[in-house]
Scaffold this motif. Structure first.
Motif, short mmCIF file in Angstrom:
data_model
loop_
_atom_site.label_atom_id
_atom_site.label_comp_id
_atom_site.label_asym_id
_atom_site.label_seq_id
_atom_site.Cartn_x
_atom_site.Cartn_y
_atom_site.Cartn_z
N PRO A 118 1.92 -7.81 -4.92
CA PRO A 118 1.42 -6.55 -5.48
C PRO A 118 -0.05 -6.72 -5.90
N TYR A 119 -0.86 -5.73 -5.54
CA TYR A 119 -2.30 -5.85 -5.76
C TYR A 119 -2.85 -4.45 -5.99
N SER A 120 -3.71 -4.30 -6.99
CA SER A 120 -4.37 -3.03 -7.25
C SER A 120 -5.71 -3.33 -7.91
N ARG A 121 -6.76 -3.19 -7.12
CA ARG A 121 -8.08 -3.55 -7.63
C ARG A 121 -9.16 -2.83 -6.82
N PHE A 122 -10.22 -2.46 -7.51
CA PHE A 122 -11.36 -1.87 -6.81
C PHE A 122 -12.22 -2.97 -6.22
N MET A 123 -12.65 -2.74 -4.99
CA MET A 123 -13.58 -3.65 -4.33
C MET A 123 -14.56 -2.77 -3.55
N LYS A 124 -15.84 -2.92 -3.82
CA LYS A 124 -16.88 -2.12 -3.18
C LYS A 124 -16.62 -0.63 -3.31
N GLY A 125 -16.12 -0.23 -4.48
CA GLY A 125 -15.91 1.19 -4.77
C GLY A 125 -14.66 1.79 -4.16
N VAL A 126 -13.81 0.98 -3.53
CA VAL A 126 -12.58 1.45 -2.90
C VAL A 126 -11.40 0.77 -3.60
N LEU A 127 -10.35 1.54 -3.92
CA LEU A 127 -9.17 0.94 -4.51
C LEU A 127 -8.32 0.32 -3.41
N LEU A 128 -8.09 -0.98 -3.51
CA LEU A 128 -7.19 -1.68 -2.59
C LEU A 128 -5.84 -1.77 -3.26
N PHE A 129 -4.79 -1.36 -2.52
CA PHE A 129 -3.45 -1.33 -3.11
C PHE A 129 -2.43 -1.92 -2.14
N ASN A 130 -1.78 -2.98 -2.59
CA ASN A 130 -0.66 -3.58 -1.85
C ASN A 130 0.59 -3.35 -2.70
N PRO A 131 1.60 -2.64 -2.14
CA PRO A 131 2.78 -2.35 -2.94
C PRO A 131 3.69 -3.55 -3.19
N GLY A 132 3.45 -4.67 -2.51
CA GLY A 132 4.38 -5.79 -2.59
C GLY A 132 5.50 -5.56 -1.60
N SER A 133 6.67 -6.10 -1.86
CA SER A 133 7.81 -5.92 -0.96
C SER A 133 9.07 -5.59 -1.75
N PRO A 134 9.86 -4.62 -1.24
CA PRO A 134 11.11 -4.28 -1.93
C PRO A 134 12.28 -5.20 -1.55
N THR A 135 12.05 -6.10 -0.57
CA THR A 135 13.15 -6.94 -0.08
C THR A 135 12.82 -8.42 0.02
N ASP A 136 11.53 -8.78 -0.08
CA ASP A 136 11.13 -10.18 0.06
C ASP A 136 10.01 -10.50 -0.93
N LYS A 137 10.42 -10.82 -2.16
CA LYS A 137 9.45 -11.08 -3.22
C LYS A 137 8.84 -12.48 -3.15
N ARG A 138 9.37 -13.29 -2.23
CA ARG A 138 8.93 -14.68 -2.10
C ARG A 138 9.09 -15.39 -3.44
N LYS A 139 8.03 -15.96 -4.00
CA LYS A 139 8.16 -16.69 -5.27
C LYS A 139 7.83 -15.84 -6.49
N LEU A 140 7.64 -14.54 -6.29
CA LEU A 140 7.32 -13.66 -7.40
C LEU A 140 8.59 -13.29 -8.18
N PRO A 141 8.45 -12.89 -9.44
CA PRO A 141 9.65 -12.58 -10.23
C PRO A 141 10.30 -11.24 -9.89
N TYR A 142 9.56 -10.32 -9.24
CA TYR A 142 10.08 -8.98 -9.01
C TYR A 142 9.82 -8.48 -7.60
N TYR A 143 10.69 -7.59 -7.15
CA TYR A 143 10.46 -6.79 -5.95
C TYR A 143 9.61 -5.61 -6.39
N SER A 144 8.99 -4.91 -5.43
CA SER A 144 8.15 -3.79 -5.84
C SER A 144 7.84 -2.83 -4.69
N HIS A 145 7.43 -1.63 -5.08
CA HIS A 145 6.83 -0.64 -4.20
C HIS A 145 5.83 0.13 -5.05
N GLY A 146 5.17 1.10 -4.48
CA GLY A 146 4.18 1.86 -5.22
C GLY A 146 4.46 3.34 -5.20
N VAL A 147 3.88 4.05 -6.16
CA VAL A 147 3.93 5.51 -6.20
C VAL A 147 2.52 6.02 -6.48
#
Length: 162
Positions: A118-147
């Motif tokens: 999961p990623y949400s950050r401005f870079m060069k004036g554009v918001l970059l957004f990665n929702p993560g994954s709802p089925t494969d969190k890998r080593k992260l503690p949570y699954y995720s999506h975005g709204v």
């Protein structure tokens, strides 16, 4: 307007069904944006049953999906210009590859996937957004999506769940 943002579902390899929190959001969404890596056409079709779906292909999508879906898309909703790309490739970070995919156009938000982080950050004036994954969190503690909610203004947020 409620837009559900999802990527990297990797089904059926990483899950047999979509998690309940994602299904709930999909049920009352106005639009679904998928950042690639459905894996199979059946999963793509399952998302379409929830409503309008705009998607790009990812690096693990089968040949059928890769021929059906573009690698990059640009849409506009209520004046908000949104770029969509999976973000796979060689060299650089996934975020930098996603940003570079839209060097030639003016967008407000870039939605990407690939890293499952999961990623949400401005870079060069554009918001970059990665929702993560709802089925494969890998080593992260949570699954995720975005709204993404668009009204008089817009906001984008991650939805986290176990």
């Amino acid at each position: 307007m409620k837009i559900v943002i999802v990527s990297d579902t990797h089904m059926p390899r990483k899950g047999r069904s979509l998690p309940d929190p994602l299904q709930k959001d999909l049920t009352d969404s106005d639009l679904i944006i998928h950042g690639g890596d459905f894996q199979t056409l059946d999963v793509f079709e399952a998302f379409k049953r929830y409503g309008e779906l705009i998607a790009v292909s990812g690096n693990v999508d089968n040949v059928e999906l890769q021929s059906l879906l573009p690698k990059r898309r640009i849409i506009e909703k209520k004046g908000l210009k949104i770029g969509i790309v999976h973000g796979d490739g060689k060299g650089k970070t996934t975020e930098k590859r996603a940003l570079e995919a839209f060097d030639d156009v003016d967008v407000d938000v870039i939605i990407f996937g690939h890293s499952h982080i999961p990623y949400s950050r401005f870079m060069k004036g554009v918001l970059l957004f990665n929702p993560g994954s709802p089925t494969d969190k890998r080593k992260l503690p949570y699954y995720s999506h975005g709204v993404l909610t668009i009204g008089d203004t817009w906001k984008i947020e991650h939805i986290f769940y176990k």
